[in-house]
Design an enzyme around this catalytic site. Structure first.
Site, PDB file in Angstrom:
ATOM      1  CG  HIS A  44      -1.870  -1.228   1.181  1.00  0.00           C
ATOM      2  ND1 HIS A  44      -3.161  -1.198   0.683  1.00  0.00           N
ATOM      3  CD2 HIS A  44      -1.647  -2.513   1.545  1.00  0.00           C
ATOM      4  CE1 HIS A  44      -3.690  -2.409   0.772  1.00  0.00           C
ATOM      5  NE2 HIS A  44      -2.792  -3.226   1.296  1.00  0.00           N
ATOM      6  CG  HIS A  48      -1.786   1.433  -2.834  1.00  0.00           C
ATOM      7  ND1 HIS A  48      -1.643   2.618  -2.159  1.00  0.00           N
ATOM      8  CD2 HIS A  48      -2.771   0.754  -2.174  1.00  0.00           C
ATOM      9  CE1 HIS A  48      -2.481   2.661  -1.142  1.00  0.00           C
ATOM     10  NE2 HIS A  48      -3.200   1.546  -1.130  1.00  0.00           N
ATOM     11  CG  HIS A  54      -7.246  -4.092   1.409  1.00  0.00           C
ATOM     12  ND1 HIS A  54      -6.309  -4.466   2.344  1.00  0.00           N
ATOM     13  CD2 HIS A  54      -7.424  -2.759   1.573  1.00  0.00           C
ATOM     14  CE1 HIS A  54      -5.930  -3.396   3.041  1.00  0.00           C
ATOM     15  NE2 HIS A  54      -6.598  -2.353   2.594  1.00  0.00           N
ATOM     16  CG  HIS A 158     -11.412   0.000   1.862  1.00  0.00           C
ATOM     17  ND1 HIS A 158     -11.133   1.011   2.744  1.00  0.00           N
ATOM     18  CD2 HIS A 158     -10.311  -0.089   1.063  1.00  0.00           C
ATOM     19  CE1 HIS A 158      -9.917   1.488   2.505  1.00  0.00           C
ATOM     20  NE2 HIS A 158      -9.398   0.848   1.481  1.00  0.00           N
ATOM     21  CD  GLU A 170      -6.673   3.181  -0.592  1.00  0.00           C
ATOM     22  OE1 GLU A 170      -7.712   3.135   0.065  1.00  0.00           O
ATOM     23  OE2 GLU A 170      -5.641   2.533  -0.268  1.00  0.00           O
TER      24      GLU A 170
HETATM   25 ZN   LIG Z   1      -4.622   0.503   0.268  1.00  0.00          ZN
END
Ligand SMILES: [Zn+2]
Length: 206
Positions: A44, A48, A54, A158, A170
């Site tokens: 991260h 990325h 995740h 998320h 991000e």
């Molecule tokens: Zn991330």
């Protein structure tokens, strides 16, 4: 047509999530005419892509996303007036939104230097706004900080995107980008079975 680099520079001095020192770069001493380095990065780091794995144990890993997951028509949306979080009411003037658009939010986060200390009060995307974007059938989402949400213990933002198999980009740098329409190309490293990968992201536009 111009190409704009919207990637975060990678270096041990760059801003890192919660100021964790997870970037190291070391010169490999061997033949002095063959320069080579060993790098250690969090998945991260800087710009990325977060894949559904995740937060979803059965979600797609980064190497299972199609290569064009974050390639396509894109809108850079001006949210620089937002001080805390982007809510559903901030999005209403985006409507109607063509299906399969990639949305990138330009916020005041982009005005911080690339090597500033971590901003715990970064502008983020609230879960209700994420839900609205999923209903618009967007293809991808991006934001100009090292996370897309904070202080939401169940990680609703998320998870809302990941349940719809929408990848999250991000760590963008958008201070030099005028809000408007572009074509995005962001490609994460093909890391087998992992939940995220550093990426280079560029915009094509006028
Ligand atoms: Zn991330």
């Amino acid at each position: 047509m111009k190409i704009f680099d919207i990637s975060w520079p990678i270096s041990p001095t760059m801003t890192q999530y919660k100021d964790k020192k997870s970037v190291t770069i070391q010169k490999i001493e061997k033949d002095p005419y063959a320069l080579e380095h060993l790098i250690q990065l969090s998945t991260h780091t800087g710009t990325h892509i977060d894949a559904p794995l995740h937060f979803l144990p059965d979600g797609a890993a980064i190497d299972q996303l199609p290569p064009d997951a974050l390639i396509g028509p894109c809108i850079v949306v001006d949210m620089t007036q937002v001080t805390d979080m982007i809510r559903i009411e901030n999005l209403k003037n985006l409507s109607p939104l063509a299906k399969n658009t990639i949305i990138l939010f330009k916020t005041r986060n982009s005005s911080r230097a690339w090597d500033a200390s971590f901003d715990y009060k970064f502008v983020f995307l609230a879960a209700d706004a994420a839900q609205w974007l999923v209903q618009q059938e967007i293809k991808g989402i991006g934001i100009d900080y090292l996370g897309i949400e904070r202080e939401q213990p169940a990680h609703e933002t998320h998870i809302t995107f990941f349940k719809a198999n929408i990848p999250i980009l991000e760590g963008l740098r958008l201070a030099h980008i005028k809000p408007g329409n572009y074509f995005l190309c962001a490609l994460g490293l093909k890391l087998v079975g992992l939940e995220a990968a550093p990426a280079r992201a560029i915009l094509f536009g006028e």
